[in-house]
Design an enzyme around this catalytic site. Structure first.
Site, PDB file in Angstrom:
ATOM      1  N   ASN A   8      -7.136 -37.152  20.290  1.00 56.52           N
ATOM      2  CA  ASN A   8      -7.993 -37.759  19.529  1.00 56.52           C
ATOM      3  C   ASN A   8      -7.454 -38.955  18.946  1.00 56.52           C
ATOM      4  OD1 ASN A   8     -10.302 -38.630  17.867  1.00 56.52           O
ATOM      5  ND2 ASN A   8     -10.219 -36.830  16.424  1.00 56.52           N
ATOM      6  N   ARG A  92     -11.103 -36.423  23.243  1.00 60.99           N
ATOM      7  CA  ARG A  92     -12.104 -36.460  22.563  1.00 60.99           C
ATOM      8  C   ARG A  92     -12.727 -37.827  22.446  1.00 60.99           C
ATOM      9  NH1 ARG A  92     -13.219 -36.894  15.976  1.00 60.99           N
ATOM     10  NH2 ARG A  92     -15.467 -36.272  16.081  1.00 60.99           N
ATOM     11  N   HIS A 181     -20.425 -34.732  16.192  1.00 55.03           N
ATOM     12  CA  HIS A 181     -19.871 -33.367  15.760  1.00 55.03           C
ATOM     13  C   HIS A 181     -20.131 -32.358  16.723  1.00 55.03           C
ATOM     14  CE1 HIS A 181     -19.369 -34.878  11.497  1.00 55.03           C
ATOM     15  NE2 HIS A 181     -18.178 -35.270  12.086  1.00 55.03           N
ATOM     16  N   ARG A 242     -19.482 -42.529   3.964  1.00 54.66           N
ATOM     17  CA  ARG A 242     -20.790 -43.135   4.643  1.00 54.66           C
ATOM     18  C   ARG A 242     -22.007 -42.895   3.726  1.00 54.66           C
ATOM     19  NH1 ARG A 242     -19.100 -40.152  10.014  1.00 54.66           N
ATOM     20  NH2 ARG A 242     -17.468 -41.549  10.809  1.00 54.66           N
ATOM     21  N   GLU A 385     -12.320 -27.856  16.447  1.00 56.74           N
ATOM     22  CA  GLU A 385     -12.660 -28.774  17.722  1.00 56.74           C
ATOM     23  C   GLU A 385     -11.361 -28.898  18.957  1.00 56.74           C
ATOM     24  OE1 GLU A 385     -15.421 -32.030  15.907  1.00 56.74           O
ATOM     25  OE2 GLU A 385     -13.772 -31.496  14.273  1.00 56.74           O
TER      26      GLU A 385
END
Length: 398
Positions: A8, A92, A181, A242, A385
């Site tokens: 990632n 990813r 996600h 965010r 993940e």
């Protein structure tokens, strides 16, 4: 035993794991590592292997240096990519646009297409591409596979995916709800369905992925029908840094009245908003302590977060009509009983009955935290993940 190296690659960090695709959701990976603060004077490399943590402070000028340093340290520990039976490398990738809805073998043509998608994810895809190119140069004899965050939501109903703006602009500039996600949401769906005797096609559920980034999904009969993130990961729930969903007119106001540039507004809404903007910290452990210490800003931040979470949760309950399960996952969702309790408060008339004792004492693995007579079951489901990516990669390359 064959493994998958999962990468990632971010703008200033590289996270990686060497994973057995047949492992369980809570199994520890063979190797996990982090290269951080790339491009800064003082960077770092951390590797966990065989229960030991190896930490190094060093300057890492770019991704190439980061990968080389990490692989050299893995070789020193006897678990390097060329020392183990690595079957493939999984990457990813945040945004696949409307082009990539399944894992894909990465070659020059695919990487070129990913570059064309950079305008859809200017903060993420360039770093993902850097990681792909460096890893392919260093490990040229292994297949490299891209797994996309947006893939799980690629078949959202048009009523959920389409924004109400002029058709010609939507189509020419690929403006729609993509969702993110997705690897986590799909993994949680698979883990959740194991708790039911019925097939996935008969189960409706809501997943709340609550980490520094946060998103929700509504899944009917195994297929997502809505998700909170949009064309970018900025929309939806309040997050660590965010803002989540806001009135779009605020952007015009910040530009016209405050004099912020477009880049300045982008940075404000993505990096300096959310819990950090409201309370000064994006760590929920800090938020709870600040509330205990009497901070009104921290209390307001938590209240705003919970209100937006319940707003989306309620809308998904109405869309689904019948909710068989609600799943909390990711760092905050898995570890914050206070937030879970606040999110589900006073929902007994809607079929959600939280068991306070179970909620406060969550252990490892999938945990039921609702009462035995709750029509809607509530679970804490650890996400993984990296394992999900490794399994997808393994299925593609055999």
């Amino acid at each position: 035993m064959s493994y998958v190296l999962v990468i990632n690659s971010g703008s200033s960090s590289i996270k990686f794991q060497i994973v057995d695709p047949s492992a369980g959701a809570t199994d520890t990976p063979l190797v996990s590592g982090l290269v951080e603060k790339i491009g800064e004077f003082r960077g770092g490399l951390t590797i966990k292997h065989n229960g030991e943590k190896h930490e190094h402070v060093l300057t890492i000028p770019n991704h190439t240096a980061g990968f080389k340093r990490a692989f050299a340290e893995l070789d020193r520990l006897g678990c390097g990519p060329t020392q183990l039976d690595i079957n493939a490398v999984g990457h990813r990738i945040v945004h696949g646009g409307t082009i990539f809805s399944e894992p894909v073998l990465l070659d020059e043509t695919v990487v070129s297409t990913l570059r064309e998608l950079i305008p859809l994810a200017p903060l993420h895809n360039p770093a993902n591409i850097d990681g792909i190119e460096v890893a392919r140069r260093l490990l040229p004899n292994l297949p490299h596979v891209g797994v996309f965050d947006t893939a799980y939501f690629s078949d959202l109903p048009d009523s959920a995916a389409v924004y109400a703006i002029e058709k010609s602009l939507r189509e020419e500039y690929h403006i729609r709800r993509y969702g993110f996600h997705g690897t986590s949401h799909e993994f949680i769906a698979g883990e959740l369905h194991k708790q039911f005797d019925q097939p996935a096609e008969e189960i409706n559920h809501i997943t709340l992925h609550l980490g520094n980034g946060a998103s929700a999904s509504a899944v009917r009969g195994g297929k997502p029908i809505d998700t909170s993130m949009g064309m970018t990961p900025l929309e939806g729930l309040v997050m660590g840094t965010r803002c989540g969903s806001i009135d779009p007119g605020i952007i015009f106001h910040l530009y016209r009245e405050v004099g912020l540039s477009i880049d300045g507004i982008d940075k404000l809404l993505n990096k300096r908003s959310g819990m950090k903007g409201l309370a000064g910290s994006n760590d929920f452990r800090d938020i709870h302590q600040m509330i205990k210490d009497g901070s009104q800003d921290a209390q307001l931040a938590l209240d705003v977060y919970v209100t937006q979470l319940r707003r989306i949760l309620g809308s998904y309950m109405i869309q689904l009509g019948r909710v068989d399960a609600i799943a909390f996952t990711a760092g905050v969702g898995e570890n914050d009983p206070v937030l879970r309790r606040l999110a589900l408060a006073d929902l007994e008339n809607f079929g959600v009955k939280l068991d306070d004792s179970r909620n406060e004492s969550v252990g490892e693995g999938v945990q039921l935290i609702s009462t035995d007579d709750s029509p809607t079951r509530v679970y804490v489901v650890p996400t993984n993940e990296e394992l999900a990516i490794a399994q997808k990669v393994d299925r593609l390359v055999g």
